[in-house]
Write a protein that holds these residues in place. Structure first.
Motif, mmCIF file in Angstrom:
data_model
loop_
_atom_site.group_PDB
_atom_site.id
_atom_site.type_symbol
_atom_site.label_atom_id
_atom_site.label_comp_id
_atom_site.label_asym_id
_atom_site.label_seq_id
_atom_site.Cartn_x
_atom_site.Cartn_y
_atom_site.Cartn_z
ATOM 1 N N ASN A 116 7.333 -9.263 -1.437
ATOM 2 C CA ASN A 116 6.103 -8.569 -1.544
ATOM 3 C C ASN A 116 6.369 -7.386 -2.734
ATOM 4 O OD1 ASN A 116 3.376 -7.525 -0.922
ATOM 5 N ND2 ASN A 116 4.536 -5.719 -0.265
ATOM 6 N N ASN A 117 7.716 -6.838 -2.898
ATOM 7 C CA ASN A 117 7.701 -5.986 -3.801
ATOM 8 C C ASN A 117 7.633 -6.505 -5.193
ATOM 9 O OD1 ASN A 117 8.345 -3.937 -2.035
ATOM 10 N ND2 ASN A 117 10.523 -4.346 -1.852
ATOM 11 N N MET A 119 6.140 -9.329 -5.991
ATOM 12 C CA MET A 119 4.739 -9.751 -6.336
ATOM 13 C C MET A 119 3.823 -8.625 -6.552
ATOM 14 S SD MET A 119 2.289 -11.702 -3.256
ATOM 15 C CE MET A 119 2.028 -9.816 -2.669
ATOM 16 N N ARG A 120 4.076 -7.440 -5.942
ATOM 17 C CA ARG A 120 3.009 -6.355 -6.320
ATOM 18 C C ARG A 120 3.258 -5.764 -7.522
ATOM 19 N NH1 ARG A 120 4.885 -3.068 -1.988
ATOM 20 N NH2 ARG A 120 4.507 -1.301 -3.380
ATOM 21 N N ALA A 121 4.572 -5.695 -7.963
ATOM 22 C CA ALA A 121 5.303 -5.213 -9.383
ATOM 23 C C ALA A 121 4.665 -6.054 -10.406
ATOM 24 C CB ALA A 121 6.646 -5.338 -9.433
ATOM 25 N N GLY A 123 1.645 -7.445 -10.270
ATOM 26 C CA GLY A 123 0.387 -7.232 -10.254
ATOM 27 C C GLY A 123 -0.496 -8.179 -9.598
ATOM 28 N N TYR A 124 0.051 -8.956 -8.336
ATOM 29 C CA TYR A 124 -0.346 -9.949 -7.523
ATOM 30 C C TYR A 124 -0.609 -9.235 -6.071
ATOM 31 C CZ TYR A 124 0.447 -13.349 -11.136
ATOM 32 O OH TYR A 124 0.393 -14.255 -12.146
ATOM 33 N N THR A 125 -1.494 -10.017 -5.443
ATOM 34 C CA THR A 125 -1.495 -9.731 -3.858
ATOM 35 C C THR A 125 -1.294 -11.060 -3.238
ATOM 36 O OG1 THR A 125 -3.951 -10.096 -3.786
ATOM 37 C CG2 THR A 125 -3.136 -7.842 -4.212
ATOM 38 N N ASP A 128 -3.723 -14.055 -3.836
ATOM 39 C CA ASP A 128 -3.541 -14.678 -5.195
ATOM 40 C C ASP A 128 -2.496 -16.036 -5.027
ATOM 41 O OD1 ASP A 128 -5.071 -12.837 -6.701
ATOM 42 O OD2 ASP A 128 -3.433 -11.417 -6.649
#
Length: 174
Positions: A116-117, A119-121, A123-125, A128
């Motif tokens: 998750n870290n 993925m978020r870095a 720019g995704y959720t 996506d």
């Protein structure tokens, strides 16, 4: 030097006489490799995936497939690097070939877990990503967790070996 060459020639002639032909270029002072094609017990494995080039996931496909067959255990791929963009639905057209292969592995029971870290870095959720991916809190802790559950750690560097022999011996290529 001449004595050594004479000795080697005699050994070569002796081997040829016993039916064991030795090519001129195959001087082997350490003999020939043994073969031990044994069975493996059931082993679960976690693959630590962090590839700069998403196309290297094609190599990962082969690694996972070739590992899961003899180990017969659960296989988990933890992805936490730039390759995660390959799993984004918005990039399916560009990476369809490799994503279809990885989805095939998923259908065979291989789990794909994404950090998750990372993925978020990037720019995704979770929304996506393709449906065969499970987003987990963090990549390295997920790997450590699986290892604590008895999973064997595999760091599959994306370096294919197909035809590597012919880099050194191009004349041998069929």
């Amino acid at each position: 030097m001449k004595k050594t060459l004479t000795t080697l020639s005699m050994i070569g002639a002796l081997l040829c006489g016993t039916g064991l032909a030795v090519a001129d270029s195959s001087f082997a002072p350490y003999g020939t490799a043994k073969t031990d094609m044994h069975e493996y017990p059931t082993i679960n494995a976690v693959f630590d995936v962090n590839y700069e080039d998403p196309t290297k996931l094609n190599v990962l496909y082969n690694f996972v497939k070739n590992t899961s067959t003899p180990l017969k255990g659960k296989m988990v791929v933890v992805t936490h690097g730039p390759e995660l963009r390959t799993f984004a639905k918005e990039n399916y057209e560009k990476y369809q070939g490799v994503i279809d292969k990885l989805a095939e592995l998923s259908e065979m029971g291989v789990e794909f877990r994404m950090c998750n870290n990372a993925m978020r870095a990037a720019g995704y959720t979770a929304e996506d990503m393709h449906g065969f991916v499970t987003v987990v809190p963090a990549g390295f802790p997920e790997i450590a967790y699986l290892q604590s559950q008895g999973y064997a750690y595999i760091n599959p560097l994306p370096l294919p070996v197909k035809d590597v022999r012919y880099l050194e011996q191009p004349q041998l290529k069929p």
